[in-house]
Design an enzyme around this catalytic site. Sequence first.
Site, PDB file in Angstrom:
ATOM      1  N   SER A  24       0.805  -1.212   0.000  1.00  0.00           N
ATOM      2  CA  SER A  24       0.000   0.000   0.000  1.00  0.00           C
ATOM      3  C   SER A  24       0.844   1.270   0.000  1.00  0.00           C
ATOM      4  O   SER A  24       1.587   1.528  -0.937  1.00  0.00           O
ATOM      5  CB  SER A  24      -0.962  -0.055   1.192  1.00  0.00           C
ATOM      6  OG  SER A  24      -1.941   0.935   1.120  1.00  0.00           O
TER       7      SER A  24
ATOM      8  N   ASP B  47      -2.521   6.259  -3.348  1.00  0.00           N
ATOM      9  CA  ASP B  47      -1.387   5.598  -2.717  1.00  0.00           C
ATOM     10  C   ASP B  47      -0.887   4.482  -3.627  1.00  0.00           C
ATOM     11  O   ASP B  47      -1.388   4.294  -4.726  1.00  0.00           O
ATOM     12  CB  ASP B  47      -1.751   5.086  -1.318  1.00  0.00           C
ATOM     13  CG  ASP B  47      -2.738   3.939  -1.344  1.00  0.00           C
ATOM     14  OD1 ASP B  47      -3.457   3.795  -2.354  1.00  0.00           O
ATOM     15  OD2 ASP B  47      -2.808   3.179  -0.359  1.00  0.00           O
TER      16      ASP B  47
ATOM     17  N   ASP C 112      -1.118   1.268  -3.859  1.00  0.00           N
ATOM     18  CA  ASP C 112      -1.972   0.207  -4.405  1.00  0.00           C
ATOM     19  C   ASP C 112      -3.360   0.699  -4.793  1.00  0.00           C
ATOM     20  O   ASP C 112      -4.209  -0.091  -5.198  1.00  0.00           O
ATOM     21  CB  ASP C 112      -2.066  -0.974  -3.432  1.00  0.00           C
ATOM     22  CG  ASP C 112      -2.955  -0.706  -2.234  1.00  0.00           C
ATOM     23  OD1 ASP C 112      -3.086   0.470  -1.831  1.00  0.00           O
ATOM     24  OD2 ASP C 112      -3.521  -1.672  -1.686  1.00  0.00           O
TER      25      ASP C 112
ATOM     26  N   ASP D 157      -5.935   2.033  -3.089  1.00  0.00           N
ATOM     27  CA  ASP D 157      -7.162   1.867  -2.303  1.00  0.00           C
ATOM     28  C   ASP D 157      -7.508   3.107  -1.487  1.00  0.00           C
ATOM     29  O   ASP D 157      -8.557   3.167  -0.867  1.00  0.00           O
ATOM     30  CB  ASP D 157      -7.098   0.620  -1.411  1.00  0.00           C
ATOM     31  CG  ASP D 157      -6.055   0.706  -0.303  1.00  0.00           C
ATOM     32  OD1 ASP D 157      -5.258   1.665  -0.313  1.00  0.00           O
ATOM     33  OD2 ASP D 157      -6.036  -0.194   0.554  1.00  0.00           O
TER      34      ASP D 157
END
Length: 437
Positions: free
Chosen positions: A101, A234, A236, A238
């Site tokens: 992340s 960010d 990833d 999410d």
Amino acid sequence: MRRYFGTDGVRGEAGKPPLTPEFVLKLGQAAGAYFLAQEKRPVVLLAKDTRESSDLLEAALAAGLMSQGVRVEHLGVLPTPGVAHLTKALKATAGAVISASHNPYQDNGIKFFGPTGEKLPDGAEEEIERLLLEDHPTRGIGTVGDFREAERMYLDFLLAHAPDLTGLKVGLDLAHGATYRIGPKLFQKAGAEVMAFFNTPDGRNINRGCGSTHPEALSRFVVELGLDLGIAFDGDGDRVQFIDRKGRLFHGDHVLYLAALAFGEKGVVGTVMSNMALEVALKERGLAFHRAAVGDRYVLEKLKETGLALGGEPSGHVIFLRHHTTGDGLLTALLTLKALKALGGDLADWYEALPLYPQVLLNVRVSDKAKVMADPRLGEAVREAEARLGGRGRVNVRPSGTEPVVRVMVEAEEGAEEVARELAERVRALSQEAQAV
């Protein structure tokens, strides 16, 4: 009690315990055995972000899964919420993502989604950890495929929720991460004039000085280039943060307030980190507000418990439960812009509609989170800090679920910075004592 799974899967520094290829192979075997018990011919969708270690860990996890007879469909680089969506849409047994992340490139992680597109529940992760303790001889020869339609299918899903953005000048900070390709495509197809920043991943630059945790550069670009707004994702994809035309951070609490009013929500789920101003503003409008523990899985649990459909965190994890099962930065960006169209005004107007209480968040790196949090002197220090605020603020001290860090949050109309700094020093001192023992 889970040993390896935290609030967002298994995390750590790639190549070091627990994230060695040997461990990830065993994790794949254990997860494969678990999925095989759920379904006769399990299929797992597997995606990754742009870290240099993602290929290695992807190969190890896939090998472990296939040793249990699982078919693995590689999705390539894809945002985490895209995997959640496709797992449900394609009726796969599970989805898996190699990502850490918003963490720096040295870290990586593995998280799983179930067939509903939701993160695996605690009980499932505990069962996989139990299976890790067993030997798993090869139960079959799993096969592998490259699902080349993954990005297109996820893009189509997002475009179905996109407002007409014709004429809007948008700056996108892609964090050199999983949104670096799909992000610009999405906003261009929706009609926006797009300027893409931090969209050249090299394996080591993910989240470095950019992305939703470092929006300062994007803020500068928005003002200097005269953009209507900026959107920062960010690593990833999410979570998301916004920058208004004046260069100010329009974060998750602002998004929840705007969306609640635009979409006629009965209430909102925030977390213990949500600003008190959001709670007050919603209650003034007759809307309920509930606080969950930090982590989008706990926001989702509280949404189900309360029957509400909108929840999120100041960090930019926002769940629109009518549209998705998890936080999705790209979807949140589209629905936030749709909310603006419905209510009128721009981000700058709505920033001023919700003046947040001053909030100071300090991250204290510690040697042992559990020892520090269990020390009774920490509770005394928190009570002293609350007493200093005289009932006109909040104090929250909690361990990070993904890093060796204790987070100290103080929120008050006055004096928040001094109280937070002193409390952080107490946490640091307790950590040093624990390390010396």
